[in-house]
Enzyme design. Structure first.
Site, PDB file in Angstrom:
ATOM      1  N   CYS A   1      15.374  17.954  60.638  1.00  0.00           N
ATOM      2  CA  CYS A   1      14.975  19.067  61.524  1.00  0.00           C
ATOM      3  C   CYS A   1      15.985  20.210  61.384  1.00  0.00           C
ATOM      4  CB  CYS A   1      14.908  18.592  62.968  1.00  0.00           C
ATOM      5  SG  CYS A   1      14.727  19.943  64.144  1.00  0.00           S
TER       6      CYS A   1
ATOM      7  N   CYS B   1      18.041  20.843  64.617  1.00  0.00           N
ATOM      8  CA  CYS B   1      19.038  19.764  64.813  1.00  0.00           C
ATOM      9  C   CYS B   1      20.219  19.990  63.886  1.00  0.00           C
ATOM     10  CB  CYS B   1      18.412  18.396  64.563  1.00  0.00           C
ATOM     11  SG  CYS B   1      17.379  17.799  65.920  1.00  0.00           S
TER      12      CYS B   1
ATOM     13  N   ASP C   1      18.741  34.904  65.643  1.00  0.00           N
ATOM     14  CA  ASP C   1      17.623  34.631  64.740  1.00  0.00           C
ATOM     15  C   ASP C   1      17.916  35.243  63.372  1.00  0.00           C
ATOM     16  OD1 ASP C   1      14.374  33.850  65.330  1.00  0.00           O
ATOM     17  OD2 ASP C   1      14.860  34.902  63.460  1.00  0.00           O
TER      18      ASP C   1
ATOM     19  N   HIS D   1      16.517  16.671  70.558  1.00  0.00           N
ATOM     20  CA  HIS D   1      15.304  17.076  69.836  1.00  0.00           C
ATOM     21  C   HIS D   1      14.039  16.804  70.649  1.00  0.00           C
ATOM     22  CE1 HIS D   1      12.730  17.822  66.302  1.00  0.00           C
ATOM     23  NE2 HIS D   1      11.953  16.912  66.865  1.00  0.00           N
TER      24      HIS D   1
ATOM     25  N   GLY E   1       2.017  30.168  67.102  1.00  0.00           N
ATOM     26  CA  GLY E   1       2.880  30.731  66.062  1.00  0.00           C
ATOM     27  C   GLY E   1       4.186  29.978  65.875  1.00  0.00           C
TER      28      GLY E   1
ATOM     29  N   THR F   1       6.812  27.838  64.129  1.00  0.00           N
ATOM     30  CA  THR F   1       7.071  27.491  62.724  1.00  0.00           C
ATOM     31  C   THR F   1       8.178  26.448  62.575  1.00  0.00           C
ATOM     32  OG1 THR F   1       8.632  29.328  62.466  1.00  0.00           O
ATOM     33  CG2 THR F   1       6.327  29.762  61.914  1.00  0.00           C
TER      34      THR F   1
ATOM     35  N   HIS G   1      11.118  22.190  66.661  1.00  0.00           N
ATOM     36  CA  HIS G   1      12.170  21.778  67.606  1.00  0.00           C
ATOM     37  C   HIS G   1      12.075  22.822  68.722  1.00  0.00           C
ATOM     38  CE1 HIS G   1      16.576  20.379  68.357  1.00  0.00           C
ATOM     39  NE2 HIS G   1      16.299  21.281  69.302  1.00  0.00           N
TER      40      HIS G   1
ATOM     41  N   HIS H   1      12.175  25.622  71.233  1.00  0.00           N
ATOM     42  CA  HIS H   1      13.121  26.740  71.300  1.00  0.00           C
ATOM     43  C   HIS H   1      12.527  27.889  72.089  1.00  0.00           C
ATOM     44  CE1 HIS H   1      10.672  27.111  67.636  1.00  0.00           C
ATOM     45  NE2 HIS H   1      10.753  28.424  67.777  1.00  0.00           N
TER      46      HIS H   1
ATOM     47  N   HIS I   1      12.735  32.091  72.476  1.00  0.00           N
ATOM     48  CA  HIS I   1      13.195  33.341  71.879  1.00  0.00           C
ATOM     49  C   HIS I   1      13.603  34.257  73.032  1.00  0.00           C
ATOM     50  CE1 HIS I   1      11.311  32.817  67.790  1.00  0.00           C
ATOM     51  NE2 HIS I   1      10.524  32.013  68.476  1.00  0.00           N
TER      52      HIS I   1
HETATM   53  P1  5GP Z   1       9.004  30.084  65.816  1.00  0.00           P
HETATM   54  O1  5GP Z   1       8.255  30.894  64.807  1.00  0.00           O
HETATM   55  O2  5GP Z   1       8.935  28.601  65.508  1.00  0.00           O
HETATM   56  O3  5GP Z   1       8.687  30.385  67.244  1.00  0.00           O
HETATM   57  O4  5GP Z   1      10.521  30.526  65.661  1.00  0.00           O
HETATM   58  C1  5GP Z   1      11.372  30.060  64.670  1.00  0.00           C
HETATM   59  C2  5GP Z   1      12.428  31.117  64.500  1.00  0.00           C
HETATM   60  O5  5GP Z   1      13.505  30.560  63.794  1.00  0.00           O
HETATM   61  C3  5GP Z   1      11.945  32.327  63.710  1.00  0.00           C
HETATM   62  O6  5GP Z   1      12.095  33.500  64.508  1.00  0.00           O
HETATM   63  C4  5GP Z   1      12.830  32.337  62.479  1.00  0.00           C
HETATM   64  O7  5GP Z   1      13.200  33.636  62.061  1.00  0.00           O
HETATM   65  C5  5GP Z   1      14.032  31.525  62.938  1.00  0.00           C
HETATM   66  N1  5GP Z   1      14.687  30.821  61.860  1.00  0.00           N
HETATM   67  C6  5GP Z   1      14.076  30.072  60.893  1.00  0.00           C
HETATM   68  N2  5GP Z   1      15.001  29.533  60.084  1.00  0.00           N
HETATM   69  C7  5GP Z   1      16.208  29.949  60.557  1.00  0.00           C
HETATM   70  C8  5GP Z   1      17.553  29.695  60.123  1.00  0.00           C
HETATM   71  O8  5GP Z   1      17.826  28.993  59.141  1.00  0.00           O
HETATM   72  N3  5GP Z   1      18.540  30.292  60.831  1.00  0.00           N
HETATM   73  C9  5GP Z   1      18.285  31.074  61.931  1.00  0.00           C
HETATM   74  N4  5GP Z   1      19.335  31.612  62.555  1.00  0.00           N
HETATM   75  N5  5GP Z   1      17.037  31.310  62.365  1.00  0.00           N
HETATM   76  C10 5GP Z   1      16.007  30.754  61.686  1.00  0.00           C
HETATM   77 ZN    ZN Z   2      15.397  18.960  66.065  1.00  0.00          ZN
END
Ligand code: 5GP
Ligand code: ZN
Length: 112
Positions: free
Chosen positions: A4, A7, A30, A46, A91, A93, A96, A98, A100
């Site tokens: 993950c 994680c 981010d 997790h 949306g 991606t 885990h 989280h 924003h």
């Molecule tokens: P989701 O799209 O799942 O709501 O948000 C995942 C977020 O994680 C995205 O905004 C993406 O830019 C961020 N993200 C993905 N990979 C990484 C990474 O390796 N490092 C950091 N700091 N952010 C990441």
């Molecule tokens: Zn995780």
């Protein structure tokens, strides 16, 4: 969860820019910011998404962390948005849970 991404950010195997940390929560910038301030706030434990989380306390801790980080980032005066993308249509991606934290510019509503 060895495979993950978040994680591995929490345990330091994947580098990140830390913004906040306590016993239960870790927050980092981010990698692809969608606003001048864009912080990702995760539980150290997790959970795949909001659908799976079964711990009321951690949800409270995540939101209180968001409140603290927003203040720390200087967003209190102009406001900010806290978002939890969940599942395909939400949306999400990274699987885990989280939050924003977005701020530093006017954010349109509704989302696209
Ligand atoms: P989701 O799209 O799942 O709501 O948000 C995942 C977020 O994680 C995205 O905004 C993406 O830019 C961020 N993200 C993905 N990979 C990484 C990474 O390796 N490092 C950091 N700091 N952010 C990441
Ligand atoms: Zn995780």
């Amino acid at each position: 969860m060895a495979d993950c991404l978040f994680c591995n950010i929490v345990n330091g195997d994947v580098p990140s820019t830390k913004v906040y940390e306590d016993n239960n929560v870790y927050a980092f910038r981010d990698i692809s910011p969608q606003a001048p301030t864009h912080v990702v706030i995760v539980p150290k434990e997790h959970f795949a998404s909001l659908k799976e989380v079964d711990n009321e306390a951690i949800l409270g801790k995540l939101l209180m962390a968001a409140q603290k980080i927003a203040k720390q980032e200087g967003l209190d005066d102009d406001g900010y948005r806290v978002v939890i993308n969940t599942g395909k249509d939400g949306g999400q991606t990274v699987d885990h849970l989280h939050l924003h934290l977005l701020g530093g510019r006017y954010l349109e509503w509704p989302p696209g």
